[in-house]
Scaffold this motif. Structure first.
Motif, PDB file in Angstrom:
ATOM      1  N   UNK A   1       3.745   4.586   3.751  1.00 43.42           N
ATOM      2  CA  UNK A   1       2.768   3.447   3.363  1.00 43.42           C
ATOM      3  C   UNK A   1       0.818   4.113   4.032  1.00 43.42           C
ATOM      4  N   UNK A   2      -0.274   3.563   3.086  1.00 46.64           N
ATOM      5  CA  UNK A   2      -1.223   4.157   3.389  1.00 46.64           C
ATOM      6  C   UNK A   2      -2.224   3.038   4.611  1.00 46.64           C
ATOM      7  N   UNK A   3      -2.057   3.426   5.972  1.00 49.71           N
ATOM      8  CA  UNK A   3      -2.711   2.350   6.240  1.00 49.71           C
ATOM      9  C   UNK A   3      -4.069   3.382   7.107  1.00 49.71           C
ATOM     10  N   UNK A   4      -5.168   2.064   7.972  1.00 49.85           N
ATOM     11  CA  UNK A   4      -6.272   3.045   8.609  1.00 49.85           C
ATOM     12  C   UNK A   4      -6.045   3.295   9.298  1.00 49.85           C
ATOM     13  N   UNK A   5      -4.607   3.489  10.363  1.00 47.54           N
ATOM     14  CA  UNK A   5      -4.338   4.261  11.034  1.00 47.54           C
ATOM     15  C   UNK A   5      -3.963   5.963  10.370  1.00 47.54           C
ATOM     16  N   UNK A   6      -2.977   5.965   9.116  1.00 44.65           N
ATOM     17  CA  UNK A   6      -2.809   6.907   8.904  1.00 44.65           C
ATOM     18  C   UNK A   6      -1.801   6.691   7.834  1.00 44.65           C
ATOM     19  N   UNK A   7      -0.384   7.390   7.725  1.00 41.92           N
ATOM     20  CA  UNK A   7       0.884   7.030   7.208  1.00 41.92           C
ATOM     21  C   UNK A   7       2.201   6.345   8.080  1.00 41.92           C
ATOM     22  N   UNK A   8       1.951   5.520   7.552  1.00 38.01           N
ATOM     23  CA  UNK A   8       3.470   4.265   7.858  1.00 38.01           C
ATOM     24  C   UNK A   8       4.112   5.181   7.734  1.00 38.01           C
ATOM     25  N   UNK A   9       5.752   4.388   8.137  1.00 37.82           N
ATOM     26  CA  UNK A   9       7.040   4.503   7.353  1.00 37.82           C
ATOM     27  C   UNK A   9       7.739   3.692   7.395  1.00 37.82           C
TER      28      UNK A   9
ATOM     29  N   UNK B   1      -6.159  -2.790   6.653  1.00 34.83           N
ATOM     30  CA  UNK B   1      -4.892  -3.028   6.796  1.00 34.83           C
ATOM     31  C   UNK B   1      -3.999  -3.918   6.788  1.00 34.83           C
TER      32      UNK B   1
ATOM     33  N   UNK C   1       7.635   4.602  11.656  1.00 32.29           N
ATOM     34  CA  UNK C   1       6.351   5.160  12.738  1.00 32.29           C
ATOM     35  C   UNK C   1       5.170   5.270  12.039  1.00 32.29           C
ATOM     36  N   UNK C   2       3.938   5.859  12.891  1.00 33.78           N
ATOM     37  CA  UNK C   2       2.496   6.387  12.045  1.00 33.78           C
ATOM     38  C   UNK C   2       2.323   7.466  12.215  1.00 33.78           C
ATOM     39  N   UNK C   3       1.962   8.429  10.766  1.00 31.88           N
ATOM     40  CA  UNK C   3       1.736   9.543  11.152  1.00 31.88           C
ATOM     41  C   UNK C   3       0.161   9.587  11.262  1.00 31.88           C
TER      42      UNK C   3
ATOM     43  N   UNK D   1      -5.378  10.863   4.181  1.00 32.17           N
ATOM     44  CA  UNK D   1      -6.238   9.801   2.909  1.00 32.17           C
ATOM     45  C   UNK D   1      -6.814   8.602   4.199  1.00 32.17           C
ATOM     46  N   UNK D   2      -6.699   9.020   5.582  1.00 31.32           N
ATOM     47  CA  UNK D   2      -7.265   7.671   6.831  1.00 31.32           C
ATOM     48  C   UNK D   2      -8.972   7.963   5.920  1.00 31.32           C
TER      49      UNK D   2
ATOM     50  N   UNK E   1     -11.851   2.812   2.959  1.00 37.05           N
ATOM     51  CA  UNK E   1     -12.574   1.969   4.149  1.00 37.05           C
ATOM     52  C   UNK E   1     -14.079   1.921   3.797  1.00 37.05           C
TER      53      UNK E   1
ATOM     54  N   UNK F   1       0.796  -0.963  -0.078  1.00 42.60           N
ATOM     55  CA  UNK F   1       0.056  -0.364  -0.034  1.00 42.60           C
ATOM     56  C   UNK F   1       0.423   1.127   0.052  1.00 42.60           C
TER      57      UNK F   1
END
Ligand SMILES: Cc1cc2nc3c(=O)[nH]c(=O)nc-3n(C[C@H](O)[C@H](O)[C@H](O)COP(=O)(O)OP(=O)(O)OC[C@H]3O[C@@H](n4cnc5c(N)ncnc54)[C@H](O)[C@@H]3O)c2cc1C
Ligand SMILES: Nc1ncnc2c1ncn2[C@@H]1O[C@H](COP(=O)(O)O)[C@@H](O)[C@H]1O
Lengths: 248, 316
Positions: free
Chosen positions: A157-165, B98, B186-188, B244-245, B253, A142
């Protein structure tokens, strides 16, 4: 570095799908076929990586009968250097497709296998993950941003929570999401040039054949229709209707 | 006898509701042929999550695997761990998030299994329904006897199982070495206090028609007045009005709120895929021929920039 790009021939995303009346499947006769949109994005990204001097060769791969040569030629016209058709007339399972990509990645010594995140016909979203697992290499699914830096890559990466790196070592498998880029348009002279680029055909059996037990697809049905809706005149009528139905 | 293992999803402290929905999917399987449902929680310092998992109705046992390399939800680590835990089970399920979609196919490949994505109905221990072509066709699939069943459960198709359970929690040692080739950075998240899009009972969505991030504020205002979650079309996300989320649809979704309100969204099939299971769909669009009116339960033809403020005033 060589990049393998998987391109699947699929019903064009603009086509309104019709389920055959006998439930045997979806009508594909006389329907417009295209490169799966996610795969076009994967190919575009691979071309940009090559154009930035970080890869030497982009190879488009499609598994299927001779009809997939049409999509491979489009891929060559977009700018891929050569094409491989893995020839089979059979219905494919994701494990088989993943095994093919691993076999080709090893044969070609690829640094990157770039796939779409999902095929818009079967909507499986599996092959990239399965390829990485079988190959024992990183998986970055993704992807909405890819930065290649020597022997590694940073992928957003586009994940449900937002943007993951995540950071991955190459060789690796990356699958594209929609916002990764906007694919280029093919120009007429490129279509002419693409006719002279190499397109090799390899039998599926030569790369290991089918893998795993195949789930059996049975009856196909259109989705249940939603009940007839109403049109209201103005905001007050909408509010009254929502209150009437106990929704607000 | 069926033995079903479900991969629990969590953020380190809270179990994701997709997990309890996957338990309902599993319960539909045991409803056909009996059997037990276990959950596996992978993470680091996840006792609280394991306790939440144990409270889900219908769960027999919770396997908790704690290890530093499992703290981040990387498929490179979670995939092999799930595959290792699958021995002795007849079915392995994960939510179709995801996370589930990243990890489950990875584990399936290691088990030599062709997995099923987005299980929306269970017709037997090995017979399922799943959507293809963006939900425009529903196909029956049967997994032959003797083969492990692996798949993701389509969250919008299943109610969350209740929370009156009292399953045992067992510690399970990690079986796989950390993958050195993949590193989590990490995740933003866009965060905010609004209800989660995937579980909110009311969702307000905006499309390209909003025109800008500033204009999108009126959608948030209405949502806050209703206590609703906020969604968007791909066009609104691509144009940068929202993160995007918030995308709803085939590649965003898939949601099933009781009430979905769409403002300035045309109703492309890829968007409709994401809302087909909503209880009531309300559409506001200035074009009376917009395809969204074909599936809307209540339609209103007009300008969203006048209608949204009116609605807010009349509802609050
Ligand atoms: C492979 C693939 C996957 C995709 N996945 C998704 C997905 O997951 N989710 C998704 O949403 N899309 C997805 N799309 C994109 C989809 O095809 C559409 O392009 C998109 O949904 C359009 O967004 P929209 O309705 O906001 O914009 P538009 O189609 O431009 O519609 C805007 C609407 O606003 C109305 N309007 C304009 N001004 C006003 C006003 N003042 N008041 C009221 N109404 C007004 C117009 O009449 C129009 O109907 C995907 C596409 C592809 C190819
Ligand atoms: N028959 C095929 N030929 C080439 N690539 C494929 C094929 N099937 C799947 N792929 C690749 O795998 C990706 C994911 O497909 P899927 O897991 O089936 O949704 C696609 O976007 C393609 O890049």
């Amino acid at each position: 570095m060589k990049i393998l790009v998987g391109i699947k021939r699929a019903v064009d995303y603009n086509v309104r799908i019709r389920v055959r009346s006998d439930g045997s499947g979806v009508e594909t006769d006389g329907v417009k076929m295209s490169i799966n949109p996610f795969d076009e994005i994967a190919l575009e990204e691979a071309l940009r990586i090559r154009e930035a001097g970080k890869a030497d060769e982009v190879i488009v791969v499609s598994i299927g009968g001779n009809e997939v040569q049409q999509q491979l030629r489009t891929g060559l016209a977009m700018g891929a250097d050569r094409a491989i058709q893995v020839d089979t007339a059979d219905t494919l399972q994701p494990l088989t497709v993943a095994k093919v990509f691993v076999a080709l990645a090893e044969r070609e010594g690829a640094g990157l296998v770039f796939l779409g995140k999902q095929a818009i016909d079967d909507d499986s979203n599996q092959v990239g993950q399965m390829t990485a697992a079988l190959w024992g290499r990183p998986q970055a699914t993704f992807a909405s941003k890819v930065v290649i830096d020597g022997d590694s890559a940073t992928v957003t990466r586009e994940v449900d929570a937002g943007l993951e790196t995540i950071e991955i070592d190459l060789p690796a498998v990356i699958t594209s999401d929609l916002r990764l880029n906007e694919p280029r348009f093919v120009k007429l002279p490129d279509i002419m040039k693409a006719k002279r680029k190499p397109l090799d055909v390899i039998a599926l059996d030569e790369l290991g054949g089918h893998a795993g037990v195949a789930p059996e697809a049975g009856h196909h049905a259109p989705p249940a229709p939603r009940g007839g809706g109403i049109i209201v005149e103005d905001t007050a009528a909408l509010v009254a209707e929502l209150k009437n139905r106990g929704l607000v | 006898m069926n033995k079903i293992l479900i991969l629990a999803e969590h953020d380190g402290t809270t179990l994701n509701p997709g997990t309890a929905k996957a338990v309902s999917c599993a319960a539909a399987i045991t409803g056909h042929g009996g059997g037990d449902i276990d959950l596996i929680v992978l993470g680091d310092g996840i006792d609280a999550v394991a306790a939440q998992a144990a409270a889900i109705d219908g769960v027999n046992a919770v396997l908790a695997t704690n290890a530093p390399h499992l703290a981040a939800p990387l498929a490179a680590n979670h995939g092999p761990e799930l595959a290792a835990a699958a021995d002795g089970y007849t079915h392995v399920l994960a939510p179709s998030s995801t996370y589930g979609k990243d990890v489950l196919p990875h584990a399936a490949a290691l088990k030599g299994v062709n997995p099923l994505s987005d299980i929306m109905a269970v017709d037997g221990e090995r017979r399922f329904k799943r959507p293809i072509y963006a939900g425009n066709a529903i196909v029956d699939v049967t997994v032959p006897e003797g083969s492990l069943v692996m798949g993701t459960s389509r969250s919008a198709s299943w109610p969350a199982a209740g929370d009156g359970g009292s399953a045992s929690v067992t510690t399970r040692e990690a079986a796989c070495a950390p993958a050195e080739h993949t590193r989590y950075v990490g995740v933003e998240t866009s965060g905010g206090d609004r209800p989660d899009l995937q579980t909110a009972s009311v969702v307000v969505s905006g499309g390209r028609a909003l025109g800008s991030a500033e204009n999108f504020e009126i959608v948030y205002d209405l949502a806050d007045a209703l206590g609703a979650g906020v969604g968007a079309s791909r066009a609104a996300v691509d144009a940068g009005y929202v993160p995007n989320d918030m995308q709803v649809g085939q590649t965003g979704k898939i949601i099933a709120p009781d009430l979905y309100l769409a403002f300035g969204i045309s109703g492309a099939i890829q968007h409709l895929t994401g809302i087909k299971d909503a209880g009531t769909i309300v559409a506001v669009n200035k074009d009376a021929d917009a395809p969204i009116f074909e599936i809307a339960d209540i339609g209103l033809v007009g300008d969203l920039f006048t209608i949204i403020p009116e609605l807010k005033a009349q509802l609050s």
